[in-house]
Design an enzyme around this catalytic site. Structure first.
Site, PDB file in Angstrom:
ATOM      1  N   MET A   1       0.779  -1.144  -0.001  1.00  0.00           N
ATOM      2  CA  MET A   1      -0.160   0.018  -0.045  1.00  0.00           C
ATOM      3  C   MET A   1       0.843   1.218   0.107  1.00  0.00           C
ATOM      4  SD  MET A   1      -3.532  -0.606   2.051  1.00  0.00           S
ATOM      5  CE  MET A   1      -2.863  -0.833   3.753  1.00  0.00           C
TER       6      MET A   1
ATOM      7  N   ASN B   1       4.094   3.860   0.947  1.00  0.00           N
ATOM      8  CA  ASN B   1       4.886   4.514   2.342  1.00  0.00           C
ATOM      9  C   ASN B   1       5.806   3.348   2.695  1.00  0.00           C
ATOM     10  OD1 ASN B   1       4.343   5.154   5.709  1.00  0.00           O
ATOM     11  ND2 ASN B   1       5.133   6.437   4.149  1.00  0.00           N
ATOM     12  N   LEU B   2       6.603   3.148   1.577  1.00  0.00           N
ATOM     13  CA  LEU B   2       7.455   2.110   1.888  1.00  0.00           C
ATOM     14  C   LEU B   2       8.531   2.346   2.752  1.00  0.00           C
ATOM     15  CD1 LEU B   2       8.054   0.983  -1.953  1.00  0.00           C
ATOM     16  CD2 LEU B   2       6.284   0.087  -0.288  1.00  0.00           C
TER      17      LEU B   2
ATOM     18  N   GLY C   1      10.762  -2.749   5.592  1.00  0.00           N
ATOM     19  CA  GLY C   1       9.974  -4.076   5.878  1.00  0.00           C
ATOM     20  C   GLY C   1       9.774  -4.645   4.164  1.00  0.00           C
ATOM     21  N   HIS C   2       9.105  -3.473   3.506  1.00  0.00           N
ATOM     22  CA  HIS C   2       8.895  -3.683   2.138  1.00  0.00           C
ATOM     23  C   HIS C   2      10.038  -4.100   1.329  1.00  0.00           C
ATOM     24  CE1 HIS C   2       5.324  -0.511   3.483  1.00  0.00           C
ATOM     25  NE2 HIS C   2       4.710  -1.785   3.147  1.00  0.00           N
TER      26      HIS C   2
ATOM     27  N   ARG D   1       1.935   2.601   9.916  1.00  0.00           N
ATOM     28  CA  ARG D   1       0.994   3.024  10.977  1.00  0.00           C
ATOM     29  C   ARG D   1       2.088   3.597  12.346  1.00  0.00           C
ATOM     30  NH1 ARG D   1      -2.904  -0.849   9.126  1.00  0.00           N
ATOM     31  NH2 ARG D   1      -4.534   0.260   7.809  1.00  0.00           N
TER      32      ARG D   1
HETATM   33  O1  PAF Z   1      -0.161  -5.942   3.493  1.00  0.00           O
HETATM   34  C1  PAF Z   1      -0.810  -4.905   2.721  1.00  0.00           C
HETATM   35  O2  PAF Z   1      -0.065  -3.935   2.747  1.00  0.00           O
HETATM   36  C2  PAF Z   1      -2.015  -4.957   2.008  1.00  0.00           C
HETATM   37  O3  PAF Z   1      -3.015  -5.730   2.836  1.00  0.00           O
HETATM   38  C3  PAF Z   1      -2.013  -5.457   0.647  1.00  0.00           C
HETATM   39  C4  PAF Z   1      -1.559  -7.305   0.712  1.00  0.00           C
HETATM   40  C5  PAF Z   1      -0.913  -4.682  -0.331  1.00  0.00           C
HETATM   41  C6  PAF Z   1      -3.368  -5.762   0.095  1.00  0.00           C
HETATM   42  O4  PAF Z   1      -3.673  -4.302  -0.102  1.00  0.00           O
END
Ligand code: PAF
Length: 282
Positions: free
Chosen positions: A30, A32-33, A36-37, A189
């Site tokens: 979603m 706002n990396l 973790g991403h 968050r």
């Molecule tokens: O984990 C997340 O960021 C979200 O739930 C996902 C998997 C991208 C789905 O919107």
């Protein structure tokens, strides 16, 4: 890095790679990396020739009164990070592109039971929204591999179940939670926390570790352990939604014979809802 916002252009680019025999990994986010991403992207990079990252704040997984409108949107910063991480394609669709039937009356994917417990009980409809948007991404990209974080453990299991039961030929890869030095799991968050709350936030992970330690040292009254942890969190200023010791494979109630366990917790700290878990074997 290519950036696409329509399914048509996304598909044509990915199809070219597939025709050339390349393996494709998908990392849904979603935006706002954070680190973790980027750990998910690194894993995707290791496992496939091409990496597609989706950046989409999915409205259907937010309940009424949740933070959909205030969720941090930092597309330019995200794009820079993804270029550095050598991602091949970033997909950033508008809501109408992904939900042509509208959000209220469109087609949805339900993963029953697993979606209704733990976080699902406190956020009705959340996993229906997650499963639906992830199924759409799977359909648009048709990746060989999709990478998700263990931090959202219930989400990971919902997606595994959906993938298996829709007979999708996609390997779901899980990546361990990335933490701050004091143990707090990285999450977009966390930015909502005040300084004081940020200082207390690592107590959530500490309480999971403490509970794991008690189980490993022989305590087996899971209900008593969970309720003790909830009281400790409460005393430290958290408002716990749940603290549960479950079977790691399907989140069913654990028994004294369960070998693979997961302890999961969700708790509010001020206006921020934190989730975390630890998975371990006996
Ligand atoms: O984990 C997340 O960021 C979200 O739930 C996902 C998997 C991208 C789905 O919107």
């Amino acid at each position: 890095m290519h950036t696409e916002c329509t399914i048509r252009f996304l598909r044509s680019r990915v199809q070219r790679w597939r025709r050339a025999g390349e393996h494709i990994a998908l990392v849904p986010t979603m935006g706002n990396l954070h680190a973790g991403h980027l750990a998910l992207v690194e894993q995707a990079r290791r496992l496939a020739d091409r990496v597609v990252v989706t950046v989409f704040v999915n409205p259907t997984q937010f309940g009424a009164g949740e933070d959909f409108s205030s969720y941090p949107r930092t597309l330019e910063q995200d794009a820079n990070l993804l270029v550095k991480a050598e991602v091949d394609l970033m997909f950033t669709p508008e809501v109408e592109e992904l939900y042509p039937g509208g959000q209220g009356c469109g087609t949805y994917i339900e993963v029953p039971e697993l979606s209704d417990i733990l976080c699902g009980a406190f956020r009705p409809g959340h996993f229906r929204g997650v499963a639906t948007v992830v199924a759409k991404f799977f359909n648009c990209v048709q990746p060989d591999i999709a990478v998700f974080g263990e931090k959202d453990y219930q989400q990971l299991l919902v997606i595994r179940k959906m993938t298996a039961e829709l007979c999708l030929p996609i390997k779901i890869v899980a990546v361990p939670t990335v933490r701050e030095i004091d143990g707090l799991a990285l999450s977009s968050r966390n930015a909502y926390l005040t300084d004081e709350q940020r200082n207390s936030a690592p107590l959530l992970y500490k309480s999971l570790l403490q509970c794991k330690k008690r189980i490993l040292s022989g305590e087996r009254n899971f209900a008593a352990l969970a309720s003790r942890a909830e009281s400790e969190l409460h005393a430290a200023g958290f408002e716990p939604d749940y603290f549960e010791i479950r079977r790691a494979d399907n989140l069913a109630e654990s028994t004294v014979d369960t070998d693979e366990l997961v302890i999961l917790a969700a708790a509010h700290l001020g206006k921020t809802r934190l989730i975390d878990n630890v998975v371990f074997s006996l």
